[in-house]
Write an enzyme that holds these catalytic residues in place. Structure first.
Site, PDB file in Angstrom:
ATOM      1  N   ARG A  62       0.826  -1.211   0.000  1.00 10.75           N
ATOM      2  CA  ARG A  62       0.000   0.000   0.000  1.00 10.75           C
ATOM      3  C   ARG A  62       0.863   1.265   0.000  1.00 10.75           C
ATOM      4  O   ARG A  62       0.516   2.264  -0.646  1.00 10.75           O
ATOM      5  CB  ARG A  62      -0.920  -0.025   1.222  1.00 10.75           C
ATOM      6  CG  ARG A  62      -1.948   1.090   1.281  1.00 10.75           C
ATOM      7  CD  ARG A  62      -2.993   0.764   2.347  1.00 10.75           C
ATOM      8  NE  ARG A  62      -4.009   1.801   2.465  1.00 10.75           N
ATOM      9  CZ  ARG A  62      -4.064   2.690   3.453  1.00 10.75           C
ATOM     10  NH1 ARG A  62      -3.145   2.668   4.413  1.00 10.75           N
ATOM     11  NH2 ARG A  62      -5.028   3.586   3.499  1.00 10.75           N
ATOM     12  N   HIS A  66       0.356   4.220  -2.677  1.00  9.79           N
ATOM     13  CA  HIS A  66       0.053   5.586  -2.266  1.00  9.79           C
ATOM     14  C   HIS A  66       1.185   6.551  -2.616  1.00  9.79           C
ATOM     15  O   HIS A  66       0.942   7.748  -2.767  1.00  9.79           O
ATOM     16  CB  HIS A  66      -0.242   5.633  -0.763  1.00  9.79           C
ATOM     17  CG  HIS A  66      -1.607   5.140  -0.417  1.00  9.79           C
ATOM     18  ND1 HIS A  66      -2.289   5.550   0.716  1.00  9.79           N
ATOM     19  CD2 HIS A  66      -2.439   4.273  -1.054  1.00  9.79           C
ATOM     20  CE1 HIS A  66      -3.478   4.950   0.752  1.00  9.79           C
ATOM     21  NE2 HIS A  66      -3.577   4.162  -0.301  1.00  9.79           N
ATOM     22  N   ASN A  94      -3.812   8.607   4.467  1.00 14.43           N
ATOM     23  CA  ASN A  94      -2.633   8.038   5.127  1.00 14.43           C
ATOM     24  C   ASN A  94      -2.607   8.211   6.647  1.00 14.43           C
ATOM     25  O   ASN A  94      -2.016   7.394   7.362  1.00 14.43           O
ATOM     26  CB  ASN A  94      -1.359   8.669   4.554  1.00 14.43           C
ATOM     27  CG  ASN A  94      -1.152   8.348   3.083  1.00 14.43           C
ATOM     28  OD1 ASN A  94      -1.515   7.258   2.623  1.00 14.43           O
ATOM     29  ND2 ASN A  94      -0.603   9.291   2.338  1.00 14.43           N
ATOM     30  N   HIS A 194      -6.141  -5.749  -2.869  1.00 14.62           N
ATOM     31  CA  HIS A 194      -6.978  -5.879  -1.672  1.00 14.62           C
ATOM     32  C   HIS A 194      -7.268  -7.333  -1.324  1.00 14.62           C
ATOM     33  O   HIS A 194      -8.059  -7.600  -0.425  1.00 14.62           O
ATOM     34  CB  HIS A 194      -8.283  -5.098  -1.848  1.00 14.62           C
ATOM     35  CG  HIS A 194      -8.115  -3.614  -1.692  1.00 14.62           C
ATOM     36  ND1 HIS A 194      -9.149  -2.721  -1.855  1.00 14.62           N
ATOM     37  CD2 HIS A 194      -7.028  -2.860  -1.375  1.00 14.62           C
ATOM     38  CE1 HIS A 194      -8.699  -1.488  -1.647  1.00 14.62           C
ATOM     39  NE2 HIS A 194      -7.415  -1.547  -1.364  1.00 14.62           N
TER      40      HIS A 194
END
Length: 318
Positions: A62, A66, A94, A194
């Protein structure tokens, strides 16, 4: 060969060379000569971190995602707040959510030690750690292109607007990915990340109390751990096997058991539903496509050449 055919081939060749050179700053063999122990060291530290906490694999994956979605894959997400840095760590997607920074710090320390100096960028560390996390949890491997440099700036504002929200519908998701040079297929396959990890109650509360495209028993179970008021940080797994890289994320979507609204949006009568169905039945194709899309995502606006820097400490500029 006549002159027209020759000129056509020559132009094609020049265009090919031009395209290749535009990406020539990145190469899977970038550290082979300057520090051949860099990648094995990253792999060792990642595997050790996952042995202590399997969930860390999802967290490292992740972080890379991001990072890349905010002005490119440049490790801007790692910079701490200062008088001149508006840290992306404080952005809504975040804050109290992004994690794994200590693992990246440890990788950086050990890689710089084995290389004898700071030659491996934090941006490359994020990219390789994401790949190694996927592999360690049973997913595919791929040859990571390397040679990124680290940003000297960060943007909390850009993080708030560029990182996809768990509340987005399909048109918003498609536009969000298109803005990064990624298409609908990339959207579906990268959402398959995911298959790992957990989400906080605050990200799926509206889905389990308001959405209609959800399995009733699934929603009922989630309401027992995620009340309408309070419990914002309570975790639920994104799929039934949150520490294994598999296709259960997609089988969940087909059964209307996507945890986030943005997940279920991929299988809700829209144009992405066919690919979701395919991946739910074919792990080999999902694995293959995931590797390709991760390479594509890793190509988002890298800093190369003299742009950026190789940070001595991933949390601050030199």
């Amino acid at each position: 060969m006549n002159i027209i055919s020759f000129l056509s081939l020559f132009v094609s060749f020049i265009l090919t060379i031009g395209f290749a050179s535009s990406h020539s700053g990145l190469s899977s063999s970038y550290y082979d000569r300057v520090c051949p122990e860099a990648l094995p060291t990253i792999k060792r530290v990642v595997e050790d971190a996952l042995a202590q906490e399997r969930r860390m694999g999802a967290s490292l994956l992740r972080l890379h995602f991001h990072d890349c979605f905010v002005n490119g894959c440049d490790a801007s997400i790692l910079l701490d707040q200062t008088s001149t840095i508006d840290s992306e760590k404080n952005a809504v997607p975040n804050a109290n959510s992004a994690r794994g920074f200590e693992v990246i710090d440890r990788i950086k320390f050990e890689v710089d030690e084995v290389c004898g100096r700071p030659v491996v960028s934090c941006a490359d560390i994020l990219t390789v750690a994401a790949r190694d996390s996927v592999v360690a949890l049973g997913g595919p491997s791929w040859r990571v292109k390397l040679g990124r440099r680290d940003s000297t700036t960060a943007s909390r504002t850009a993080a708030n607007t560029s990182i996809p929200s768990p509340f987005m519908d399909l048109p918003a998701l498609i536009k969000n990915f298109k803005d990064q040079g990624l298409d609908e297929d990339d959207l579906v396959v990268l959402s398959g990340a995911h298959t790992l990890g957990f989400a906080q109650c605050r990200t799926f509360r509206s889905r389990i109390y308001n959405d209609t495209n959800i399995d009733p028993a699934f929603a009922s179970h989630l309401r027992t751990i995620c009340p309408q008021v309070g419990g914002n940080s309570t975790l639920a797994p994104l799929d039934p096997t949150p520490s294994s890289f598999d296709v259960k994320y997609f089988t969940n979507l087909v059964s209307k058991k996507g945890l986030l609204s943005s997940d279920q949006a991929l299988f809700n009568g829209g144009e992405t539903g066919e690919l979701v169905s395919k991946y739910s039945r074919d792990s080999e194709e999902f694995f293959e496509d995931f590797a390709k899309s991760m390479i594509k995502m890793g190509d988002i606006k890298p800093l190369t050449g003299n742009r950026g820097q190789i940070r001595n400490n991933c949390r601050m500029i030199n």
